[in-house]
Scaffold this motif. Structure first.
Motif, PDB file in Angstrom:
ATOM      1  N   GLY A 142       1.945  -5.653   5.204  1.00  0.00           N
ATOM      2  CA  GLY A 142       1.835  -4.612   4.194  1.00  0.00           C
ATOM      3  C   GLY A 142       0.958  -3.433   4.536  1.00  0.00           C
ATOM      4  N   HIS A 143       0.375  -3.402   5.729  1.00  0.00           N
ATOM      5  CA  HIS A 143      -0.484  -2.286   6.137  1.00  0.00           C
ATOM      6  C   HIS A 143       0.354  -1.293   6.951  1.00  0.00           C
ATOM      7  CE1 HIS A 143      -3.876  -4.687   4.764  1.00  0.00           C
ATOM      8  NE2 HIS A 143      -3.388  -5.696   5.474  1.00  0.00           N
ATOM      9  N   VAL A 144       1.124  -0.484   6.252  1.00  0.00           N
ATOM     10  CA  VAL A 144       2.074   0.426   6.889  1.00  0.00           C
ATOM     11  C   VAL A 144       1.336   1.694   7.324  1.00  0.00           C
ATOM     12  CG1 VAL A 144       4.197   1.747   6.594  1.00  0.00           C
ATOM     13  CG2 VAL A 144       3.940  -0.496   5.488  1.00  0.00           C
ATOM     14  N   PHE A 145       1.545   2.092   8.569  1.00  0.00           N
ATOM     15  CA  PHE A 145       0.781   3.203   9.121  1.00  0.00           C
ATOM     16  C   PHE A 145       1.371   4.553   8.749  1.00  0.00           C
ATOM     17  CE2 PHE A 145      -0.214  -0.317  12.016  1.00  0.00           C
ATOM     18  CZ  PHE A 145      -1.593  -0.329  11.835  1.00  0.00           C
ATOM     19  N   ALA A 146       0.458   5.482   8.454  1.00  0.00           N
ATOM     20  CA  ALA A 146       0.845   6.862   8.176  1.00  0.00           C
ATOM     21  C   ALA A 146       0.558   7.758   9.369  1.00  0.00           C
ATOM     22  CB  ALA A 146       0.095   7.385   6.953  1.00  0.00           C
ATOM     23  N   GLU A 147      -0.553   7.497  10.074  1.00  0.00           N
ATOM     24  CA  GLU A 147      -0.903   8.325  11.226  1.00  0.00           C
ATOM     25  C   GLU A 147      -1.930   7.621  12.098  1.00  0.00           C
ATOM     26  OE1 GLU A 147      -2.758  11.975  10.098  1.00  0.00           O
ATOM     27  OE2 GLU A 147      -4.279  11.010   8.854  1.00  0.00           O
ATOM     28  N   PHE A 148      -2.058   8.140  13.313  1.00  0.00           N
ATOM     29  CA  PHE A 148      -3.074   7.689  14.257  1.00  0.00           C
ATOM     30  C   PHE A 148      -3.869   8.924  14.678  1.00  0.00           C
ATOM     31  CE2 PHE A 148       0.524   4.841  14.537  1.00  0.00           C
ATOM     32  CZ  PHE A 148      -0.064   3.582  14.479  1.00  0.00           C
ATOM     33  N   GLU A 205      -2.075   4.185   2.556  1.00  0.00           N
ATOM     34  CA  GLU A 205      -3.067   4.226   1.478  1.00  0.00           C
ATOM     35  C   GLU A 205      -4.313   4.993   1.888  1.00  0.00           C
ATOM     36  OE1 GLU A 205      -1.529   1.250   2.377  1.00  0.00           O
ATOM     37  OE2 GLU A 205      -0.100   1.598   0.732  1.00  0.00           O
ATOM     38  N   GLY A 206      -4.344   5.463   3.129  1.00  0.00           N
ATOM     39  CA  GLY A 206      -5.478   6.233   3.602  1.00  0.00           C
ATOM     40  C   GLY A 206      -6.608   5.395   4.163  1.00  0.00           C
ATOM     41  N   ARG A 207      -6.374   4.097   4.380  1.00  0.00           N
ATOM     42  CA  ARG A 207      -7.423   3.229   4.908  1.00  0.00           C
ATOM     43  C   ARG A 207      -7.310   3.090   6.421  1.00  0.00           C
ATOM     44  NH1 ARG A 207      -8.968  -3.116   3.404  1.00  0.00           N
ATOM     45  NH2 ARG A 207     -10.902  -3.103   4.628  1.00  0.00           N
TER      46      ARG A 207
END
Length: 259
Positions: free
Chosen positions: A191-197, A233-235
């Protein structure tokens, strides 16, 4: 003769000598495994002092093209083809195909990749890592430290730090082989889907310990890269602290030209 003049600017003689030796290596006149001529040979060849030759060899070693072996002198390094680190190395499709970023990128360049796991376990978060993860310094995190090889040559070390509350229920992250797609695939499955690196890079000379670990010459350049893996989620759920042999990599990024 201490300097030469070109274009109105004096060029130190040792720099000229260093440039000539480097060009001989790059042109293949001095090949992998060849000894660079000794100090006395270079003194005779160029008609300069031993001090000038020693200064020239400092410059040659800084190029990363030679390694110095105690009691033997300087030897031209065998240099595997440079590996590109591109901005698409973390594409989700790579993970879905069961390929972690390093293995996917190495395969694309036709290289043989190997990963050696040096440490996996709990540790107290260093202050800089804690700040990136949004936790107090000293908070328990999971650390994973690896040494990466390309065609048998050590080229990169990487230490990942992950929040304990995120990893405690993902047993694969405590294993040497976390499975196809690597730790990012396991995190997204939970469930920890990435938005960016987000990556920051700094070039600097290698420390004594780093030259030993990456089989570099003293003072050889390295690239220190720190990456935050940020979820939708920005985490930040991983901080990866990476050190790379600078002569083994070319960095290629795509930057969107839009707001």
């Amino acid at each position: 003769m201490g300097t030469a003049v070109g274009g109105g600017k004096a060029v130190p003689r040792y720099v000229q000598i260093a440039d000539e030796i480097v060009q001989q290596i790059r042109a293949g006149v001095l090949g992998a495994g060849d000894m660079v001529p000794s100090e006395s040979e270079l003194v005779d060849r160029y008609g300069v002092s031993g001090g000038t030759i020693r200064k020239a060899m400092v410059e040659v070693r800084a190029s990363g093209l030679v390694e110095t072996r105690h009691g033997k002198g300087s030897i031209v390094k065998a240099r595997p083809p440079v590996r590109h680190r591109s901005s698409d190395r973390f594409r989700r499709t790579h993970r879905q195909e069961g390929r972690a970023a390093y293995l996917a990128e190495s395969a694309q360049s036709g290289a043989e990749a190997k990963v050696s796991v040096l440490f996996i376990g709990p540790m107290e978060a260093p202050e800089d890592v804690a700040g990136r993860l949004g936790v107090e310094a000293g908070t328990q995190v999971l650390a994973r430290r690896r040494l990466y090889f390309r065609n048998g040559t050590p080229v990169e070390t990487a230490s990942s730090y992950l929040p304990w509350d995120v990893v405690k229920d993902i047993p694969e992250l405590f294993a040497e082989n976390p499975g196809g797609g690597g730790i990012y695939a396991r995190l997204e499955e939970h469930g920890h889907v990435f938005a960016e690196f987000v990556e920051t890079l700094q070039a600097r000379p290698a420390s004594k310990a780093e030259t030993s670990e990456l089989a570099l010459s003293p003072g050889a350049p390295v690239v220190h890269l720190v990456r935050d893996a940020v979820t939708e989620e920005g985490r930040v759920v991983e901080v990866c602290d990476t050190l790379m042999a600078a002569d083994q990599f070319v960095f290629e990024y795509r930057i969107p030209a839009r707001d």
